[in-house]
Design a protein around this motif. Structure first.
Motif, PDB file in Angstrom:
ATOM      1  N   TYR A   1       0.833  -1.193   0.000  1.00  0.00           N
ATOM      2  CA  TYR A   1       0.000   0.000   0.000  1.00  0.00           C
ATOM      3  C   TYR A   1       0.876   1.254   0.000  1.00  0.00           C
ATOM      4  CZ  TYR A   1      -3.656  -3.271   1.419  1.00  0.00           C
ATOM      5  OH  TYR A   1      -4.537  -4.317   1.472  1.00  0.00           O
ATOM      6  N   PRO A   2       0.367   2.361  -0.526  1.00  0.00           N
ATOM      7  CA  PRO A   2       1.118   3.626  -0.451  1.00  0.00           C
ATOM      8  C   PRO A   2       1.312   4.058   1.002  1.00  0.00           C
ATOM      9  CG  PRO A   2      -0.667   3.750  -2.071  1.00  0.00           C
ATOM     10  CD  PRO A   2      -0.874   2.486  -1.300  1.00  0.00           C
ATOM     11  N   ASP A   3       2.222   4.983   1.204  1.00  0.00           N
ATOM     12  CA  ASP A   3       2.487   5.484   2.552  1.00  0.00           C
ATOM     13  C   ASP A   3       1.223   6.111   3.138  1.00  0.00           C
ATOM     14  OD1 ASP A   3       5.068   4.658   2.266  1.00  0.00           O
ATOM     15  OD2 ASP A   3       5.826   6.635   1.644  1.00  0.00           O
ATOM     16  N   GLY A   4       0.946   5.768   4.381  1.00  0.00           N
ATOM     17  CA  GLY A   4      -0.226   6.316   5.063  1.00  0.00           C
ATOM     18  C   GLY A   4      -1.520   5.601   4.755  1.00  0.00           C
ATOM     19  N   VAL A   5      -1.466   4.589   3.901  1.00  0.00           N
ATOM     20  CA  VAL A   5      -2.672   3.835   3.547  1.00  0.00           C
ATOM     21  C   VAL A   5      -2.627   2.490   4.263  1.00  0.00           C
ATOM     22  CG1 VAL A   5      -3.964   2.738   1.685  1.00  0.00           C
ATOM     23  CG2 VAL A   5      -2.884   4.960   1.320  1.00  0.00           C
ATOM     24  N   HIS A   6      -3.727   2.169   4.918  1.00  0.00           N
ATOM     25  CA  HIS A   6      -3.796   0.922   5.681  1.00  0.00           C
ATOM     26  C   HIS A   6      -5.068   0.171   5.289  1.00  0.00           C
ATOM     27  CE1 HIS A   6      -0.583   2.523   8.213  1.00  0.00           C
ATOM     28  NE2 HIS A   6      -1.295   3.646   8.317  1.00  0.00           N
ATOM     29  N   GLY A   7      -4.897  -0.913   4.606  1.00  0.00           N
ATOM     30  CA  GLY A   7      -6.034  -1.750   4.287  1.00  0.00           C
ATOM     31  C   GLY A   7      -6.580  -1.539   2.890  1.00  0.00           C
ATOM     32  N   ARG A   8      -7.384  -2.488   2.477  1.00  0.00           N
ATOM     33  CA  ARG A   8      -7.932  -2.522   1.116  1.00  0.00           C
ATOM     34  C   ARG A   8      -8.880  -1.358   0.857  1.00  0.00           C
ATOM     35  NH1 ARG A   8     -12.509  -5.031  -1.133  1.00  0.00           N
ATOM     36  NH2 ARG A   8     -12.231  -5.834  -3.268  1.00  0.00           N
TER      37      ARG A   8
ATOM     38  N   GLU B   1      -9.010   1.625   2.255  1.00  0.00           N
ATOM     39  CA  GLU B   1      -8.279   2.890   2.138  1.00  0.00           C
ATOM     40  C   GLU B   1      -7.513   2.962   0.823  1.00  0.00           C
ATOM     41  OE1 GLU B   1      -5.864   3.880   5.441  1.00  0.00           O
ATOM     42  OE2 GLU B   1      -7.434   3.546   6.947  1.00  0.00           O
ATOM     43  N   ALA B   2      -7.012   1.815   0.359  1.00  0.00           N
ATOM     44  CA  ALA B   2      -6.282   1.805  -0.912  1.00  0.00           C
ATOM     45  C   ALA B   2      -7.213   2.152  -2.073  1.00  0.00           C
ATOM     46  CB  ALA B   2      -5.647   0.436  -1.129  1.00  0.00           C
ATOM     47  N   ILE B   3      -8.437   1.637  -2.044  1.00  0.00           N
ATOM     48  CA  ILE B   3      -9.408   1.966  -3.099  1.00  0.00           C
ATOM     49  C   ILE B   3      -9.731   3.456  -3.072  1.00  0.00           C
ATOM     50  CG2 ILE B   3     -11.761   1.555  -3.896  1.00  0.00           C
ATOM     51  CD1 ILE B   3     -11.499  -1.294  -2.719  1.00  0.00           C
ATOM     52  N   ALA B   4     -10.008   3.975  -1.879  1.00  0.00           N
ATOM     53  CA  ALA B   4     -10.339   5.397  -1.757  1.00  0.00           C
ATOM     54  C   ALA B   4      -9.155   6.278  -2.159  1.00  0.00           C
ATOM     55  CB  ALA B   4     -10.770   5.697  -0.320  1.00  0.00           C
ATOM     56  N   HIS B   5      -7.952   5.857  -1.796  1.00  0.00           N
ATOM     57  CA  HIS B   5      -6.759   6.642  -2.137  1.00  0.00           C
ATOM     58  C   HIS B   5      -6.580   6.735  -3.652  1.00  0.00           C
ATOM     59  CE1 HIS B   5      -2.387   7.157  -2.897  1.00  0.00           C
ATOM     60  NE2 HIS B   5      -2.471   8.012  -1.879  1.00  0.00           N
ATOM     61  N   ARG B   6      -6.812   5.641  -4.344  1.00  0.00           N
ATOM     62  CA  ARG B   6      -6.672   5.653  -5.806  1.00  0.00           C
ATOM     63  C   ARG B   6      -7.718   6.557  -6.440  1.00  0.00           C
ATOM     64  NH1 ARG B   6      -4.036   6.350 -10.216  1.00  0.00           N
ATOM     65  NH2 ARG B   6      -4.800   5.164 -12.027  1.00  0.00           N
ATOM     66  N   LEU B   7      -8.937   6.515  -5.953  1.00  0.00           N
ATOM     67  CA  LEU B   7      -9.995   7.360  -6.511  1.00  0.00           C
ATOM     68  C   LEU B   7      -9.720   8.841  -6.260  1.00  0.00           C
ATOM     69  CD1 LEU B   7     -13.127   5.248  -5.480  1.00  0.00           C
ATOM     70  CD2 LEU B   7     -12.185   5.496  -7.781  1.00  0.00           C
ATOM     71  N   ASN B   8      -9.134   9.141  -5.110  1.00  0.00           N
ATOM     72  CA  ASN B   8      -8.900  10.542  -4.749  1.00  0.00           C
ATOM     73  C   ASN B   8      -7.671  11.132  -5.431  1.00  0.00           C
ATOM     74  OD1 ASN B   8     -11.126  10.490  -3.048  1.00  0.00           O
ATOM     75  ND2 ASN B   8      -9.914   9.826  -1.279  1.00  0.00           N
ATOM     76  N   THR B   9      -6.716  10.297  -5.799  1.00  0.00           N
ATOM     77  CA  THR B   9      -5.450  10.808  -6.352  1.00  0.00           C
ATOM     78  C   THR B   9      -5.309  10.563  -7.851  1.00  0.00           C
ATOM     79  OG1 THR B   9      -4.346   8.709  -5.791  1.00  0.00           O
ATOM     80  CG2 THR B   9      -4.295  10.477  -4.137  1.00  0.00           C
ATOM     81  N   ALA B  10      -6.302   9.980  -8.479  1.00  0.00           N
ATOM     82  CA  ALA B  10      -6.181   9.654  -9.910  1.00  0.00           C
ATOM     83  C   ALA B  10      -6.386  10.874 -10.803  1.00  0.00           C
ATOM     84  CB  ALA B  10      -7.183   8.561 -10.278  1.00  0.00           C
ATOM     85  N   GLY B  11      -6.964  11.930 -10.263  1.00  0.00           N
ATOM     86  CA  GLY B  11      -7.207  13.122 -11.069  1.00  0.00           C
ATOM     87  C   GLY B  11      -8.541  13.110 -11.784  1.00  0.00           C
ATOM     88  N   ILE B  12      -9.503  12.413 -11.236  1.00  0.00           N
ATOM     89  CA  ILE B  12     -10.841  12.374 -11.835  1.00  0.00           C
ATOM     90  C   ILE B  12     -11.534  13.701 -11.558  1.00  0.00           C
ATOM     91  CG2 ILE B  12     -13.058  11.175 -11.846  1.00  0.00           C
ATOM     92  CD1 ILE B  12     -11.600   8.694 -10.840  1.00  0.00           C
TER      93      ILE B  12
END
Length: 435
Positions: free
Chosen positions: A46-53, A55-66
């Protein structure tokens, strides 16, 4: 040559927490072995500061630039499960190729859907067959698949940037792409002896719910068969018990017959011999001893009856004397019975000793000093010198007097003096007191 399993499902709803809890073993399923859960592994960091599946899904949605708002009905994550037939997967594990199989599977996922889109992957070793749970966030760039089709049909109404970032599961997962995914993954799995299923086969993947439903039905059938077998076993045991009982009865009959025969022959051999006469004499001696013991028992019973009668006679005589004495006292000293309440009062309430009570019962005046307790006022009153006596009133009742007045009035007088001493007015009503 076995088959690989590539199961792809779109997760519905705005959250996939339930699936995350299952994958991360926050909830242990029934088909998992808790003693092997520690063998499970996380295959994608997982990326730094991300814990668990989640949070990883939410992190990708928030940082993808949508840029467009994600609606509630859009697919946020796609579940991908990779595995193979049980025998082949166990063979891969025994050969020590499981780590390589995991690495090849993850590389294929990242190459197919994008490294950043494969946000989580877990290897499960605590279930029957090793398998990988992967989470793919369907983020794509470029025009929509439907927009290209509209342009081909001449229905293009507007232009859209070709490098825009979008969340679109339909572009990644449709009938054509799913077939292509299976074909491509088959090339990777060929080195492990795994092939794809037959193209166009009517076989369908069994869902977990359907698997448990089928398993429940099988268990019910097995329970029914087990119950029937148990009933048959019980019946067989009962029949066996009856047969054993019949055999035992027959044996006992045979033994009894043999014993009777032997006894008869033994008795017959005794007749006419000296041993028989000796036994007869012994029997007569025993009969005489029995008669002696019975006679002794009868004598003891008579003695006990006589003793009981003597005790009863003595008791009746003593009771008779006591009754006569009581009648004598009542006849010639009738006031004694009337004095009993006063005597009890003097002994129990005031605590007078027998000497003082005896002198008072002789109707003599007795001088006393000390404390006298009043149950009416629940306290004691001190007297340095008082004269006590028992007097009979006009009605024939006896009253205990102190300093010439009734003890009730004497105590009330003392209470009034006490109240005056501390400044409390006298009560309006007087209360009587019973002895």
């Amino acid at each position: 040559m076995g088959y690989f399993s590539l199961d792809i499902k779109k997760a519905k709803g705005t959250s996939d927490t339930t699936q995350s809890d299952h994958i991360e073993r926050k909830i242990i399923p029934k088909n998992a072995d808790p003693t092997r859960t520690h063998l499970n592994r996380v295959l994608v960091e997982y990326p730094d500061g991300v814990h668990g599946r989640d949070e990883a899904i939410a992190h990708r949605l928030n940082t993808a630039g949508i840029r467009r708002k994600i609606t509630h009905d859009q697919v946020r994550v796609v579940r991908v499960v990779l595995s193979g037939t049980h025998e082949d997967m166990m063979n891969i594990q025994e050969k020590g190729e499981l780590d390589e199989w995991c690495s090849d599977s993850i590389q294929w996922l990242q190459a197919t859907f994008g490294k950043d889109n494969v946000v989580a992957a877990h290897l499960h070793m605590d279930e029957k067959t090793p398998h990988i749970h992967a989470a793919v966030v369907p983020i794509v760039t470029g025009e929509r698949r439907k927009a290209k089709k509209e342009q081909t049909d001449g229905k293009r109404k507007y232009r859209k940037k070709t490098n825009s970032v979008r969340l679109c599961a339909d572009d990644l997962f449709n009938r054509q792409t799913l077939v292509a995914y299976h074909d491509n993954y088959a090339r990777v799995m060929a080195k492990y002896g795994l092939q794809r299923g037959v193209r166009g086969s009517e076989a369908r993947h069994t869902t977990t719910m359907q698997y448990y439903r089928d398993l429940k039905k099988k268990n019910e059938v097995l329970e029914t068969e087990t119950r029937l077998l148990q009933e048959k076993k019980t019946e067989a045991q009962e029949e066996l018990r009856q047969v054993k009982a019949e055999i035992r009865t027959d044996k006992l009959k045979c033994v009894a017959t043999d014993t009777a025969t032997a006894l008869a022959s033994s008795v017959g051999s005794l007749f006419g011999s000296g041993r028989m006469k000796s036994l007869e004499r012994r029997n007569e001696d025993l009969q005489d001893r029995i008669l002696e013991l019975e006679d002794e028992a009868r004598q003891r019973e008579r003695q006990q009856a006589e003793q009981i009668q003597e005790i009863r006679n003595a008791y009746e005589q003593q009771h008779r004397k006591l009754s006569e004495f009581t009648d004598f006292v009542r006849r010639y000293f009738p006031y004694v019975e009337k004095l009993m309440p006063v005597i009890n009062f003097l002994r129990e309430r005031l605590g007078f000793n027998d000497g003082i009570i005896r002198r008072l019962c002789e109707f003599k005046e007795v001088g006393i000093k000390g404390e006298l307790y009043s149950s009416e006022f629940n306290r004691s009153f001190d007297t340095r010198h008082s004269v006590c006596s028992i007097k009979q009133d006009e009605n024939g009742k006896f009253d205990f007097k102190i300093d010439g007045v009734s003890h009730v009035n004497w105590f009330r007088k003392k209470m009034n003096e006490f109240r005056e001493a501390i400044g409390i007015p006298k009560p309006r009503q007087n209360r009587s007191m019973k002895l």
